[in-house]
Design an enzyme around this catalytic site. Structure first.
Site, PDB file in Angstrom:
ATOM      1  N   HIS A 194       3.544   8.423  -1.484  1.00 31.24           N
ATOM      2  CA  HIS A 194       2.738   7.396  -0.813  1.00 31.24           C
ATOM      3  C   HIS A 194       2.404   7.926   0.581  1.00 31.24           C
ATOM      4  O   HIS A 194       3.182   8.684   1.162  1.00 31.24           O
ATOM      5  CB  HIS A 194       3.612   6.130  -0.711  1.00 31.24           C
ATOM      6  CG  HIS A 194       2.907   4.920  -0.191  1.00 31.24           C
ATOM      7  ND1 HIS A 194       2.674   4.711   1.152  1.00 31.24           N
ATOM      8  CD2 HIS A 194       2.410   3.822  -0.826  1.00 31.24           C
ATOM      9  CE1 HIS A 194       2.069   3.550   1.314  1.00 31.24           C
ATOM     10  NE2 HIS A 194       1.892   2.985   0.128  1.00 31.24           N
ATOM     11  N   ASP A 212      12.323   7.909  -0.107  1.00 34.57           N
ATOM     12  CA  ASP A 212      11.468   6.744   0.031  1.00 34.57           C
ATOM     13  C   ASP A 212      11.832   5.821  -1.129  1.00 34.57           C
ATOM     14  O   ASP A 212      11.435   6.058  -2.273  1.00 34.57           O
ATOM     15  CB  ASP A 212       9.998   7.175  -0.035  1.00 34.57           C
ATOM     16  CG  ASP A 212       9.061   5.980  -0.051  1.00 34.57           C
ATOM     17  OD1 ASP A 212       9.531   4.836  -0.103  1.00 34.57           O
ATOM     18  OD2 ASP A 212       7.835   6.214  -0.032  1.00 34.57           O
ATOM     19  N   GLN A 272      10.117   1.618  -3.783  1.00 34.74           N
ATOM     20  CA  GLN A 272       9.896   1.123  -5.153  1.00 34.74           C
ATOM     21  C   GLN A 272      11.151   1.191  -6.013  1.00 34.74           C
ATOM     22  O   GLN A 272      11.088   0.916  -7.210  1.00 34.74           O
ATOM     23  CB  GLN A 272       8.777   1.928  -5.835  1.00 34.74           C
ATOM     24  CG  GLN A 272       7.416   1.828  -5.174  1.00 34.74           C
ATOM     25  CD  GLN A 272       6.759   0.456  -5.326  1.00 34.74           C
ATOM     26  OE1 GLN A 272       7.234  -0.406  -6.068  1.00 34.74           O
ATOM     27  NE2 GLN A 272       5.675   0.256  -4.610  1.00 34.74           N
ATOM     28  N   LYS A 297       8.960  -6.146  -0.682  1.00 37.83           N
ATOM     29  CA  LYS A 297       8.853  -5.780  -2.101  1.00 37.83           C
ATOM     30  C   LYS A 297      10.077  -6.233  -2.893  1.00 37.83           C
ATOM     31  O   LYS A 297      10.182  -5.960  -4.089  1.00 37.83           O
ATOM     32  CB  LYS A 297       8.688  -4.265  -2.246  1.00 37.83           C
ATOM     33  CG  LYS A 297       7.365  -3.724  -1.675  1.00 37.83           C
ATOM     34  CD  LYS A 297       7.223  -2.268  -2.001  1.00 37.83           C
ATOM     35  CE  LYS A 297       6.231  -1.547  -1.106  1.00 37.83           C
ATOM     36  NZ  LYS A 297       4.828  -1.824  -1.413  1.00 37.83           N
ATOM     37  N   CYS A 313      -2.725   4.030  -1.884  1.00 35.70           N
ATOM     38  CA  CYS A 313      -2.172   4.828  -0.769  1.00 35.70           C
ATOM     39  C   CYS A 313      -1.587   6.152  -1.267  1.00 35.70           C
ATOM     40  O   CYS A 313      -0.621   6.654  -0.683  1.00 35.70           O
ATOM     41  CB  CYS A 313      -1.133   4.051   0.033  1.00 35.70           C
ATOM     42  SG  CYS A 313      -1.765   2.547   0.758  1.00 35.70           S
TER      43      CYS A 313
HETATM   44  N1  7TS Z   1       6.556   4.055  -0.244  1.00 32.00           N
HETATM   45  C1  7TS Z   1       6.171   3.658  -1.458  1.00 32.00           C
HETATM   46  C2  7TS Z   1       6.635   4.418  -2.666  1.00 32.00           C
HETATM   47  C3  7TS Z   1       5.380   2.520  -1.582  1.00 32.00           C
HETATM   48  O1  7TS Z   1       5.015   2.123  -2.804  1.00 32.00           O
HETATM   49  C4  7TS Z   1       4.978   1.825  -0.428  1.00 32.00           C
HETATM   50  C5  7TS Z   1       4.071   0.633  -0.493  1.00 32.00           C
HETATM   51  C6  7TS Z   1       5.423   2.282   0.808  1.00 32.00           C
HETATM   52  C7  7TS Z   1       6.207   3.409   0.867  1.00 32.00           C
HETATM   53  C8  7TS Z   1       5.094   1.613   2.082  1.00 32.00           C
HETATM   54  O2  7TS Z   1       5.652   0.355   2.158  1.00 32.00           O
HETATM   55  P1  7TS Z   1       5.360  -0.564   3.406  1.00 32.00           P
HETATM   56  O3  7TS Z   1       6.093  -1.812   3.125  1.00 32.00           O
HETATM   57  O4  7TS Z   1       5.851   0.158   4.593  1.00 32.00           O
HETATM   58  O5  7TS Z   1       3.869  -0.747   3.440  1.00 32.00           O
HETATM   59  N2  7TS Z   1       3.280   0.582  -1.644  1.00 32.00           N
HETATM   60  C9  7TS Z   1       2.245  -0.222  -1.867  1.00 32.00           C
HETATM   61  C10 7TS Z   1       1.544  -0.204  -3.063  1.00 32.00           C
HETATM   62  O6  7TS Z   1       1.785   0.526  -4.008  1.00 32.00           O
HETATM   63  N3  7TS Z   1       0.553  -1.110  -3.004  1.00 32.00           N
HETATM   64  O7  7TS Z   1       0.600  -1.705  -1.812  1.00 32.00           O
HETATM   65  C11 7TS Z   1       1.642  -1.164  -1.096  1.00 32.00           C
END
Ligand code: 7TS
Length: 415
Positions: A130, A207, A210, A233, A373
């Protein structure tokens, strides 16, 4: 165990009653929310927890000696303890509250990265990252002269482990890889990657945006050095995230942001900094959100992460079967549920991914379309965008049927 039997053991209908937002109609159809990889919905327990904080004990933390501030501080620190136990940290001091996974990774890049990386050092990433686990390292590389290497993925969306052996050298200072791909659904062998990273003296950052919401994650078993994830999430509010770090590493790292709460002593020209975790929590934190994250952790733990994982596993198996049968539909990522989570990205011949999402929305089915992303991954897959359905504890087989029926209809419409 058959799919039906496994699903009935997990009382999804009673879980759904905890999520008020799910009980509404969208475009005249019941909402089927299949975009939890972007952000999950929140149970009433978490919503009530937020409200309770603002109604009963809202006050700033770590400063007041009065009752409300003490109550808020107690709840905030108790949430830190819950998160620490949730990922099996050795101490709550290893848990830093941030805004989200993105900020957690930036914290490591800025603090550990700037202090430790030099020209010629290398950072090993994968092509499925990501942007949150790519751009901070690109920026660090630009500041320090370090270089980035990338593990490729094979046709099934799995990491090419030979690349790890080829690219890991004594020059590698950090391996930063996602636990579960938000596009492909692939679950990566983190324990194995950490072992190989450590054998070259490199650190391992995961990371876990997920993975932590969906499966048991134990930082001691994985034997990693940093783990980043987001509250939103995993049934918690937005605006709260976590960086877990090995204590000895955190203690040696300089601050990321400067300001109130992160200092020991200050004069006009210099300051000494607080111990971890306070050193990395400058300014008023997201107090209500952190406390509600603790509530979300309680909620997930009551159900059990292994049980939640099993439920999603069954849903994913069913969805892979249903979607694979649709003419002209291509799934990106593993076609079986082995080492695979519940994010399924796909294209449908002749139909733009955004049109698919719009047509599904007219049926009340919420999915995401775009590059999620992960633009470099989409470039490698040779598609500008995909449509993605992603599952969580409150999803049902019936919602997957509605997804499949909607896709079949779309396919016929455009054929
Ligand atoms: N890493 C992964 C694997 C992610 O899926 C996401 C967000 C992030 C980092 C970043 O998370 P944040 O909370 O800091 O924004 N993924 C997604 C997605 O797949 N669709 O919207 C956000």
């Amino acid at each position: 165990m058959t799919t039906q039997a496994a699903l009935s053991l997990f009382d999804v209908l009673s879980i759904r009653r905890d999520f008020p937002i799910l009980h509404q109609e969208i475009n005249g159809k019941p909402l089927a929310f299949l975009d939890s990889a972007a952000s999950s919905q929140k149970p009433r327990q978490v919503i009530d927890c937020l409200e309770d904080y603002y109604r009963r004990y809202n006050a700033n933390v770590h400063r007041g000696v009065y009752k409300l501030s003490e109550q808020a501080t107690f709840a905030y620190e108790r949430a830190r303890g819950k998160v620490a136990r949730f990922v099996n940290a050795r101490s709550p001091k290893e848990v830093i509250f941030t805004r989200n996974a993105t900020e957690s990774i930036n914290l490591v890049a800025r603090s550990w990265g700037d202090a430790n990386l030099r020209e010629g050092d290398r950072i090993l990433l994968s092509v499925m990252e990501h942007h949150a686990n790519l751009i901070p390292w690109q920026m660090l590389a630009q500041r320090t002269g370090a270089q980035l290497d990338f593990v490729r993925v094979d046709g099934e969306g799995r990491l090419v482990m030979e690349d790890v052996d080829r690219l890991l050298t004594e020059k590698t200072r950090l391996v930063a890889i996602t636990h579960q791909s938000n596009v492909l659904g692939t679950i990566n062998p983190i324990q194995e990657l950490a072992l190989r990273a450590h054998s070259f003296g490199a650190l391992m950052l995961v990371d876990a945006a997920q993975s932590v919401p969906h499966m048991p994650v134990d930082v001691q078993t994985l034997d990693v050095d940093f783990l980043a994830f987001s509250g939103h999430k995993m049934c918690a509010p937005t605006g709260i995230g976590v960086l877990w770090g090995r204590r000895s590493l955190l203690e040696a790292m300089p601050p990321f942001l400067g300001g109130g709460s992160m200092i020991k002593t200050v004069d006009l020209h210099t300051a000494t900094y607080a111990d971890v975790p306070a050193r990395f929590e400058a300014g008023t934190p997201a107090i209500a959100e952190a406390i509600a994250l603790g509530e979300a952790v309680d909620y997930l733990q009551r159900l059990g992460l292994a049980t939640i994982y099993q439920h999603e596993h069954e849903l994913t198996a069913y969805a892979l079967e249903r979607l694979s049968a649709i003419e002209g539909l291509t799934i990106y990522g593993p076609k079986t549920t082995e080492m695979r989570g519940g994010s399924i990205s796909f294209t449908l011949d002749m139909v733009h991914p955004h049109d698919i999402a719009a047509l599904l929305d007219s049926d009340g089915v919420a999915v995401r379309a775009g590059h999620h992303c992960c633009q470099p991954l989409h470039t490698l897959l040779d598609v500008p965008a995909t449509t993605r359905a992603s599952f969580y504890l409150y999803n049902t087989q019936e919602e997957i049927d509605r997804l499949a029926i909607g896709l079949e209809r779309t396919q016929k419409l455009f054929a």
